[in-house]
Design a protein around this motif. Structure first.
Motif, mmCIF file in Angstrom:
data_model
loop_
_atom_site.group_PDB
_atom_site.id
_atom_site.type_symbol
_atom_site.label_atom_id
_atom_site.label_comp_id
_atom_site.label_asym_id
_atom_site.label_seq_id
_atom_site.Cartn_x
_atom_site.Cartn_y
_atom_site.Cartn_z
ATOM 1 N N LEU A 20 7.119 23.870 100.266
ATOM 2 C CA LEU A 20 7.322 24.864 99.763
ATOM 3 C C LEU A 20 6.974 24.845 98.169
ATOM 4 O O LEU A 20 6.407 25.643 97.542
ATOM 5 C CB LEU A 20 8.571 25.640 99.777
ATOM 6 N N ALA A 24 4.336 26.723 95.712
ATOM 7 C CA ALA A 24 4.603 27.449 94.490
ATOM 8 C C ALA A 24 3.862 26.951 93.481
ATOM 9 O O ALA A 24 3.415 27.444 92.497
ATOM 10 C CB ALA A 24 6.086 27.147 94.361
ATOM 11 N N THR A 104 12.649 31.064 93.847
ATOM 12 C CA THR A 104 11.927 29.842 92.955
ATOM 13 C C THR A 104 13.181 28.663 93.116
ATOM 14 O O THR A 104 12.774 27.671 93.383
ATOM 15 C CB THR A 104 11.530 30.161 91.861
ATOM 16 N N THR A 107 13.243 27.401 96.455
ATOM 17 C CA THR A 107 12.077 26.610 96.808
ATOM 18 C C THR A 107 12.141 25.054 96.288
ATOM 19 O O THR A 107 11.759 24.068 96.913
ATOM 20 C CB THR A 107 10.879 27.289 96.169
ATOM 21 N N SER A 111 12.636 21.797 98.636
ATOM 22 C CA SER A 111 11.727 20.794 98.423
ATOM 23 C C SER A 111 12.293 19.562 98.181
ATOM 24 O O SER A 111 11.830 18.459 98.755
ATOM 25 C CB SER A 111 10.692 21.394 97.447
ATOM 26 N N ALA A 180 7.217 29.642 105.753
ATOM 27 C CA ALA A 180 6.652 29.430 104.311
ATOM 28 C C ALA A 180 5.906 30.755 103.909
ATOM 29 O O ALA A 180 6.055 31.098 102.787
ATOM 30 C CB ALA A 180 5.695 28.117 104.405
ATOM 31 N N VAL A 183 8.196 33.294 102.310
ATOM 32 C CA VAL A 183 8.762 32.777 101.127
ATOM 33 C C VAL A 183 7.814 33.004 100.045
ATOM 34 O O VAL A 183 8.115 33.578 98.810
ATOM 35 C CB VAL A 183 9.261 31.232 101.212
ATOM 36 N N GLN A 187 8.101 35.408 96.764
ATOM 37 C CA GLN A 187 7.625 34.897 95.181
ATOM 38 C C GLN A 187 6.623 35.607 94.649
ATOM 39 O O GLN A 187 6.886 36.001 93.254
ATOM 40 C CB GLN A 187 7.451 33.265 95.412
#
Length: 271
Positions: A20, A24, A104, A107, A111, A180, A183, A187
């Protein structure tokens, strides 16, 4: 964002093991083409190494959750942002400013956890993205926007009821890992809203264009794209975007007539 970087993002979100943070950061590269995504990923590795150097070793889910929250929230200072802005949505900015929106921060947590071999995953609830950590029959759920606080079923049910004004009841099936791509869409939705709130229509346009590249693109993306193209004076593309929206939603959509008129006006302004 160069086309190869966009292709990298679209390919990445289709993978079940997608990082992720990488996704991002690829979004962040659209906002700032100077961003070196692979170098930025080293910042995530370094954060994970910081917790590992304190003797962390994945084991009990409860201990893992406590260690992760203690490190990221209390030691590193990552916390919820008071408002949604581009700098609180984009991961590179959140790594610098340490204030972020829930998607965020989730994420970030997921991660870091995965770099430490903690079986963590994102959970997309109505109005909130949180972290799940595998723990037998039901995952342990923590909320990075509340300092990594644990959410039991009562609190989850209360959140779902409030977020949906009572239209939905909490179900354990809501705790399944979110792909993913979902997500990333969350975002980009947050980023689009943040840019529009600041009247940054050009930036909002690329955020919508990224959503249109995703395999889970939605009809409404085309309508919003049409509005932004109209503001940019790209009337032929705007009309095409409106017409695509109408093809997808059909003539019975509540806004079909309004969008049809918008398409006609856009076509008329080409003359």
């Amino acid at each position: 964002m160069p086309q190869h970087t966009r292709r990298r993002l679209v390919s990445l979100v289709r993978r079940h093991d997608a990082d992720l943070a990488e996704a991002a950061l690829l979004i962040g590269a659209e906002a700032d083409p100077r961003l070196d995504v692979d170098r930025a990923l080293l910042r995530l590795d370094a954060l994970a190494d910081g917790l590992r150097s304190q003797g962390f070793a994945s084991g009990d889910p409860h201990s893992d959750a406590a260690a992760l929250s203690g490190y990221l929230a209390r030691q590193q200072g990552f916390d919820a942002a008071p408002e949604r802005t581009p700098t609180t949505v984009l991961l590179p900015e959140v790594l610098d400013g340490k204030r972020g929106v829930p998607v965020t921060l989730t994420t970030l947590y997921v991660s870091i956890a995965r770099r430490l071999r903690v079986p963590a995953f994102p959970i997309a609830l109505p109005g909130l993205v949180v972290v799940g950590i595998a723990a037998g029959e039901r995952p342990l759920v923590i909320d990075p926007s509340q300092g990594g606080e644990r959410l039991d079923e009562d609190r989850l049910a209360d959140h779902v009821a409030r977020a949906t004004t009572g239209q939905l009841a909490f179900r354990r099936s809501m705790l399944r890992p979110s792909p993913a791509v979902n997500v990333v869409r969350r975002q980009l939705n947050e980023l689009t809203r943040a840019y529009l709130a600041e009247q940054r229509h050009l930036d909002a346009r690329w955020a919508v264009e990224l959503k249109l590249l995703l395999p889970n693109r939605m009809p409404d993306d085309h309508r919003v794209h049409g509005d932004l193209l109209t503001q940019a004076g790209q009337f032929d593309r705007a009309a095409a975007a409106y017409e695509t929206y109408l093809d997808l939603v059909g003539p019975d959509a509540s806004d079909a007539e309004e969008v049809r008129r918008a398409a006609i006006r856009a076509r008329a302004r080409l003359n």
